[in-house]
Design an enzyme around this catalytic site. Sequence first.
Site, short mmCIF file in Angstrom:
data_model
loop_
_atom_site.label_atom_id
_atom_site.label_comp_id
_atom_site.label_asym_id
_atom_site.label_seq_id
_atom_site.Cartn_x
_atom_site.Cartn_y
_atom_site.Cartn_z
CE LYS A 51 -3.72 -2.54 2.13
NZ LYS A 51 -4.37 -3.03 3.34
CD GLN A 95 -3.49 -4.59 6.58
OE1 GLN A 95 -3.41 -3.63 5.83
NE2 GLN A 95 -4.05 -5.73 6.20
CG ASP A 118 -9.88 -0.70 4.41
OD1 ASP A 118 -9.68 -0.95 3.21
OD2 ASP A 118 -9.10 -1.03 5.32
#
Length: 291
Positions: A51, A95, A118
Amino acid sequence: MEIIDGKLLAAKVRKALKSEVQELKDIGITPNLAVILVGEDKASQIYIKNKSKACLEIGIDYEEFLLDVDTTMEQLLELIDKLNEREDIHGILLQSPMPKHLNIDKAFERISPKKDVDGFNPVNVGKLCLNQDGFVSCTPAGIMKMFENYNINIEGKNAVVLGRSNIVGKPMSLCLLNRDATVTICHSKTQNLVEITKNADIIVVALGKPRFLTKDMVKEGAVVIDVGINRLETGIVGDVDFENVKEIASYITPVPGGVGPMTIAMLMQNVVKAAKKASEISETNFTILSK
Ligand code: NAP
């Protein structure tokens, strides 16, 4: 049969985003993504490295917050609150997986829906459910982009999603439903699975079970999308028995090089969208204040 090249399509998306980011920079806005990782999960470390590489390539600023494995829920929420308040941060990514003592749902809920790149905050999940504009979970969003790019018709098709996780299976089903597919969601308690998959025009497999979907489970001409990432000693494989299923599918995604790169590209797209929305808000505020 056509192999859907996720790597190539993701590169195209990233190229287009790079010029959008430049336009934003020209008016003084640099999109900025904050990534939080708690603990030292090896796969997560690889994911966040990929990322950060994508951010660098596109010109998005990137800040990493690496927290100790014994970080408390209070400390995590305090960091999220701080990042929510910072105007220079446009996206916040937490994450997963996180250590078991932390409540990940509570943490996702705490991220401002405006910075939830997200798409895991209940507000954005609700918007997807209501078919309203919001942030859509990156993996399903990437798969929808593949359908669009390869001109794969969804309307009226029998779409079967294997897996009902909050991050892939459920939002995937909603994306397909919002585009007028007739959707069936399967999970570990589903009976007569083969009967269901055999009837599918589109199959999205998100289980985490190596080569689970075999040729005898697939209808001739079906579109097969493989979300699975399974790390075996021999390398990474998906949830689809690619070599055999490709013989009867009309379109199929490989692993690696299929859904994975698209997920990251959609994350980048969401960060740019968040930065644009934030600038719209401040412009509106400015107009109101200056009246
Ligand atoms: P997950 O949370 O573990 O969910 C797996 C789902 O599979 C569950 O809903 C489970 O059913 C269902 N399942 C398990 N065994 C089954 C069976 N025999 N028949 C039917 N359904 C079954 O996994 P996830 O987070 O969605 O991830 C799935 C896979 O995708 C993993 O390999 C993950 O690494 C990968 N992934 C890839 C990307 C990417 O960008 N390519 C992104 C995210 C995830 P129950 O609900 O009944 O337990």
